[in-house]
Write a protein that holds these residues in place. Sequence first.
Motif: not given
Length: 219
Positions: A21-50
């Motif tokens: 249970v978290g809160t929200l992913p970074p806004p770029r996941f909402t605006s669909r502007k993912l960065k290289e290395g992001d995974v298009d799924f929960c906690y998918g930020s390339r900067d995240g550690q989960l």
Amino acid sequence: MFLHQHPYPPFLFRGVEKLIVGTLPPPRFTSRKLKEGDVDFCYGSRDGQLWPILDRIFQLGLVFETTDKAIHQRKQFLRKYKIGICDIVELAERQKVDASDLGMQNVQLRDMLGYLERFPTVHTLLFTGGNSKNGPEYFFRRHLKAHGLQLERVSDQVPRIHKFLHPATQKSVTTVSLIAPSGAANRAVGSLREYKELKNENPEFNTLDFRVLQYQKFF
């Protein structure tokens, strides 16, 4: 004002036993502007550690890329270990477009008690953060309070553990407030006595190592 809508529905399935249970992913996941290395799924930020943490604990061999394979690997793991994901925030507004929890305004919460009633096999909620303002535990306490409920303390040691009785299922649910899997929480990790002791024993020990030790006890 940026309307920050959660881009993913809860990942729930029959027989699920634990929920991240978290809160929200970074806004770029909402605006669909993912960065290289992001995974298009929960906690998918390339900067995240989960996912790096879970990858180490379970030796999953995950790929970190914007592909269907990366999504499939994560869903397969979650189903195998009966772990779901149900972030508590559905929608928030932001003046500044960043991932700060404190920056969320006019927050709309998901019906967590409703999901727990629909999936009564869930016995543990794993909060990706503590009770600081706008963190997952903070919002969950607010959600319970709106229903006349509150958390009962089980352990005040980090990670803090609480429990509550679901009013509909009459089942006890445990909550664990893990250290947030983000770089922003590294300063908090560094201030912990346990971390300092482990760091003194092994100068190569770092904040990610500490999270791995903490998370593996509960996953």
